[in-house]
Design an enzyme around this catalytic site. Structure first.
Site, mmCIF file in Angstrom:
data_model
loop_
_atom_site.group_PDB
_atom_site.id
_atom_site.type_symbol
_atom_site.label_atom_id
_atom_site.label_comp_id
_atom_site.label_asym_id
_atom_site.label_seq_id
_atom_site.Cartn_x
_atom_site.Cartn_y
_atom_site.Cartn_z
ATOM 1 N N HIS A 41 0.836 -1.211 0.000
ATOM 2 C CA HIS A 41 0.000 0.000 0.000
ATOM 3 C C HIS A 41 0.872 1.264 0.000
ATOM 4 C CE1 HIS A 41 -3.356 -2.681 1.311
ATOM 5 N NE2 HIS A 41 -2.383 -3.250 2.009
ATOM 6 N N SER A 63 14.568 22.555 -15.552
ATOM 7 C CA SER A 63 13.416 23.406 -15.789
ATOM 8 C C SER A 63 13.917 24.776 -16.219
ATOM 9 C CB SER A 63 12.591 23.532 -14.506
ATOM 10 O OG SER A 63 11.802 24.699 -14.552
ATOM 11 N N LYS A 96 15.394 22.183 -10.318
ATOM 12 C CA LYS A 96 14.720 20.986 -10.812
ATOM 13 C C LYS A 96 15.640 20.034 -11.560
ATOM 14 C CE LYS A 96 10.727 20.135 -10.655
ATOM 15 N NZ LYS A 96 9.583 20.784 -11.303
#
Ligand code: ARG
Length: 460
Positions: free
Chosen positions: A153, A274, A280
């Site tokens: 999960h 980016s 980024k």
């Protein structure tokens, strides 16, 4: 009044909708190979003269050389690759070219060409997947003991080793390869000689053409041979399953590269920056592998639906069999190469992985197992006691093995100091020695087998 316009209009549209040359030119090698096998057989059987066959074979070699160089000019009126090759052959050697199509139809021709193409595609995919397996097994060998959280999960569940996690993908890829291998064995029968749909009255030798083209045998039913495309569907279904596996691995890389996880640093070579956010480093290659899986599954769906409900034998709908296979193949080849490159070069931040494994109370099961083993407590009760211990650790903001013995004994007096031997993540993974379990010894054993299975030297 509109006849002038109309007379041309539909014809132009008809040419356009009918033409497959824009995409089926990718079959030129297979088309020429099929024609060479066919004409050699026609000569052996005395259906065309040896001289004519020699002229045709020579002309086909020249057409192949032209395709190899600059290609042959396309003409929509010539519809497809089969007519382009034959037309160019006629331009080069004259009317004798017309003897090539004896005892043959474009229906058995395209079925043969396409099987040959898919067979080559399978061989290329297999080679790519073998490379991915080598990368996985190599990195797994480096990390047979590196502890990371295992998830269910996406919640920390039990510690595992990174080597074990990577080897999970090795197993998936191994089955992917076997699916392609099955597809290859099943499809390796030659349709050539089925002619339009019913076979031919010419005394052809189907064994000879099958053998010349590397098929195991000729197909046994002419209607089936010209009208089924299950071999292409087998390819696409195997491709879809493979793409899903690649997509899952890609998704893990995306997740692991995200700052809150920080489990990996993806190589510059597979990332982008980016234009506005200088910090980024985006996992574009992994995201595109994940995205491409959608298109590959889409290709499989497309051909499945194209084939559904077609009566025997050939229908022109089946000309639409090729674009999805070509697209899926190109995307799959790229995806395999990109994942292989990423697996080879990714930096695993094992310190972060270990810290995450230690942070998530992931050894709670080990405590419960210890209570069963050492204090003879039924597992359900042990589970309950362990739940209370986890709650205490959470409240105190510490790991399980940082709780004082007195605190543990206040929860259940049967706990003694030996429990600290199982609460650490290394002890936890080392204990999982069942076949296929995450214990480093198990992982190393499987890695050695895996290397042998793919013909890799085991230098360990
Ligand atoms: N271009 C066609 C295809 O890809 C070749 C077979 C054409 N046969 C026919 N009867 N029109 O399916």
């Amino acid at each position: 009044m509109w006849g002038g316009r109309f007379a041309e209009g539909p014809a132009a549209v008809m040419r356009e909708i009918n033409a497959s040359i824009p995409f089926d030119k990718r079959l030129w090698r297979q088309d020429i190979a099929g024609s060479r096998a066919h004409v050699a057989m026609l000569a052996d059987r005395g259906i065309v003269s040896a001289d004519d066959a020699a002229l045709i074979a020579d002309g086909l070699a020249r057409v192949a050389a032209e395709y190899e160089a600059d290609g042959v000019p396309e003409d929509m009126a010539l519809e497809d690759i089969h007519m382009h090759v034959e037309h160019r052959l006629a331009e080069l050697i004259g009317p004798v070219a017309g003897r090539l199509h004896t005892a043959r139809s474009r229906n058995d021709q395209v079925a043969t060409d396409f099987r040959l193409w898919v067979r080559d595609a399978i061989d290329a995919v297999d080679e790519g997947l073998a490379g991915l397996q080598r990368a996985l097994v190599t990195r797994a060998g480096e990390h047979a003991e590196s502890v990371m959280p295992g998830f269910t999960h996406l919640q920390s569940a039990q510690p595992v080793t990174l080597g074990h996690h990577l080897m999970a993908y090795f197993e998936m890829v191994h089955r992917d390869r076997s699916r392609f291998e099955d597809a290859r064995a099943r499809m390796n029968e030659c349709p050539l000689g089925s002619a339009a749909l019913a076979g031919t009255g010419f005394p052809i030798d189907r064994e000879a053409t099958a053998e010349a083209l590397g098929f195991d045998r000729p197909t046994d039913n002419s209607l089936d041979a010209v009208s089924d495309r299950d071999f292409a569907l087998d390819y696409l279904m195997a491709a879809a399953t493979t793409a899903i596996h690649l997509s899952r691995l890609a998704e893990e890389f995306v997740l692991w590269a995200s700052q809150p996880f920080g489990f990996v640093k993806l190589p510059d070579a597979y990332s982008t920056g980016s234009s506005i956010m200088p910090q980024k480093r985006n996992p574009d290659a992994a995201e595109l592998v994940r995205g491409h899986a959608g298109r590959i599954v889409g290709a499989m769906t497309a051909l499945t639906i194209t084939m559904k409900g077609l009566p025997l034998a050939y229908s022109k709908d089946m000309q639409d069999d090729k674009p999805p296979v070509f697209e899926a193949h190109d995307l799959l080849a790229l995806s395999i190469a990109a994942m292989t490159g990423m697996v080879e070069t990714v930096t695993f931040r094992t310190d972060r992985m270990r810290a995450a494994a230690e942070a998530g109370f992931a050894t709670a099961t080990d405590l419960a197992d210890w209570l069963v083993r050492e204090a003879n407590i039924p597992f359900r009760e042990a589970h309950h006691i362990t739940g209370a211990v986890v709650r205490q650790a959470e409240a105190d903001g510490v790991a399980l093995d940082a709780l004082p013995l007195a605190t543990l004994q206040a929860i259940d007096s049967r706990i003694d100091e030996r429990v600290f031997g199982v609460l650490g993540v290394d002890a936890s993974v080392a204990a999982r020695t069942s076949h296929g379990g995450t214990a480093p010894d198990q992982v190393r054993r499987r890695i050695a087998e895996a290397k042998a299975a793919i013909g890799m030297e085991d230098e360990a």
